[in-house]
Scaffold this active site. Structure first.
Site, mmCIF file in Angstrom:
data_model
loop_
_atom_site.group_PDB
_atom_site.id
_atom_site.type_symbol
_atom_site.label_atom_id
_atom_site.label_comp_id
_atom_site.label_asym_id
_atom_site.label_seq_id
_atom_site.Cartn_x
_atom_site.Cartn_y
_atom_site.Cartn_z
ATOM 1 N N ARG A 230 -40.836 10.563 -7.579
ATOM 2 C CA ARG A 230 -42.342 10.200 -7.779
ATOM 3 C C ARG A 230 -42.607 8.739 -7.026
ATOM 4 N NH1 ARG A 230 -44.082 9.180 -12.612
ATOM 5 N NH2 ARG A 230 -41.880 8.713 -13.780
ATOM 6 N N GLU A 259 -50.353 9.545 -2.816
ATOM 7 C CA GLU A 259 -50.206 10.631 -2.020
ATOM 8 C C GLU A 259 -51.188 11.641 -2.165
ATOM 9 O OE1 GLU A 259 -46.892 13.647 -3.633
ATOM 10 O OE2 GLU A 259 -46.141 11.488 -2.937
ATOM 11 N N HIS A 291 -43.437 14.687 2.032
ATOM 12 C CA HIS A 291 -42.751 15.538 0.713
ATOM 13 C C HIS A 291 -42.392 16.681 1.137
ATOM 14 C CE1 HIS A 291 -44.644 15.344 -3.517
ATOM 15 N NE2 HIS A 291 -43.280 16.059 -3.731
#
Length: 334
Positions: A230, A259, A291
């Site tokens: 995270r 993000e 990601h």
């Protein structure tokens, strides 16, 4: 059940259709969910989203007005969802855990790419420059890797590095004994002894900025930091400062603190670029991927299957079990 899938990528369409088998009335759109597009959800029962979608309180309010009862996210990330606002309307939330094998393999990818200066080497070669200066890496064999958190991804990561001949340290409050092939230690010991540190804390821990100026000061000089967990686990300003000073030797990340609304998009002409991220991306000892740790064929198939399974369970009036990510964190009860 009627559902709308926001931020649909081209490669997802066939997989979602195949998993659905026409059981649910699903609308696929490429638009991200935000206050401008929330009206597309009118008349639906559920929204299916990604981590770049806006599920802030104002958007949740509008979703409730349009009759939305369920929110399913195509991934493990739920930090973009205001779960308290959703709970106010009795909305159920589900996630899809990332493929642990895929993410663990991406950890290794980042470690090797940083260690062996892969980006720099490939760029040189593409320019027909085959000079080896500045490309020296190090053997992973015999090094110590510290895992903060020991979720499913952490378990697979430990196996990979154990098989490479690394000493594996783990810190996790839920563990009472050494996991197989690793040594359970306290956090300070992990900071002091690790050559590589990888983060594996699930969302339910609700911990932010575990990597900050103080924790970095306890680490070895030149340590490699990997984050596929995270973005909020890193105080990015402190990490940037440590990279520039040389205290941190490398950063590999597949997530970023800010993000939301940034990743999954292609906007090279944007008038605003996060200044910290922009500075990070200019550093030669930093690799940030968009990601994609779980972006494998097998993982995408499982995400589609689990997403439809979540809708199946809700339609049948059942709890989604371990996929639950409701405001009261009922996932911890399963």
């Amino acid at each position: 059940m009627k559902a709308i899938v926001y931020s649909t990528k081209t490669f997802e369409k066939e997989l979602l259709a195949k998993a659905n088998l026409k059981k649910h009335d699903i609308t696929l759109i490429s638009n991200p969910l935000n206050i401008q597009t929330v009206s597309y959800a009118e008349g639906k029962d559920a929204v299916v989203v990604l981590s770049n979608d806006d599920l802030s309180a104002p958007v949740i309010d509008r979703l409730a007005k349009y009759g939305i009862k369920y929110i399913s996210t195509r991934g493990a990330y739920v930090e973009n969802i205001n779960r308290r606002a959703a709970a106010k309307y009795g909305m159920k939330i589900a996630r899809v855990p990332s493929s642990p094998e895929a993410v663990a393999e991406h950890v290794l990818t980042l470690v090797l790419a940083l260690n062996r200066k892969l980006v720099k080497a490939v760029k040189r070669s593409s320019d027909f420059d085959f000079n080896l200066d500045g490309l020296t890496g190090f053997n992973l064999h015999g090094k110590t890797i510290g895992l903060i958190g020991y979720d499913c991804v952490g378990e697979y990561t430990a196996k990979i590095f154990n098989n490479l001949g690394c000493r594996v340290l783990v810190t996790d409050e839920s563990l009472k004994a050494d996991p197989q092939g690793a040594q359970l230690v306290d956090l300070d010991t992990l900071y002091q002894e690790s050559d590589i540190i990888s983060l594996h804390l699930p969302f339910k821990n609700n911990i932010n900025y575990i990597i900050n100026r103080e924790s970095i000061s306890k680490m070895k000089n030149g340590v490699m930091l990997i984050n596929t967990s995270r973005g909020g686990l890193l105080d990015t300003s402190s990490v940037l400062e440590a990279l520039k000073s040389g205290k941190l030797g490398y950063l590999g990340a597949d997530v970023y603190e800010n993000e939301s609304g940034l990743l999954f998009e292609n906007d090279p002409g944007s008038s605003f670029r996060d200044p910290i991220l922009q500075e990070l991306l200019q550093l030669p000892n930093v690799i940030i991927t968009p990601h994609l740790a779980s972006l494998t064929k097998e993982s995408l198939e499982e995400i589609a299957r689990q997403t439809i399974k979540n809708l199946d369970n809700w339609q049948a009036g059942k709890c989604v079990g371990k996929a639950c990510a409701c405001a009261n964190d009922c996932a911890t009860k399963h």
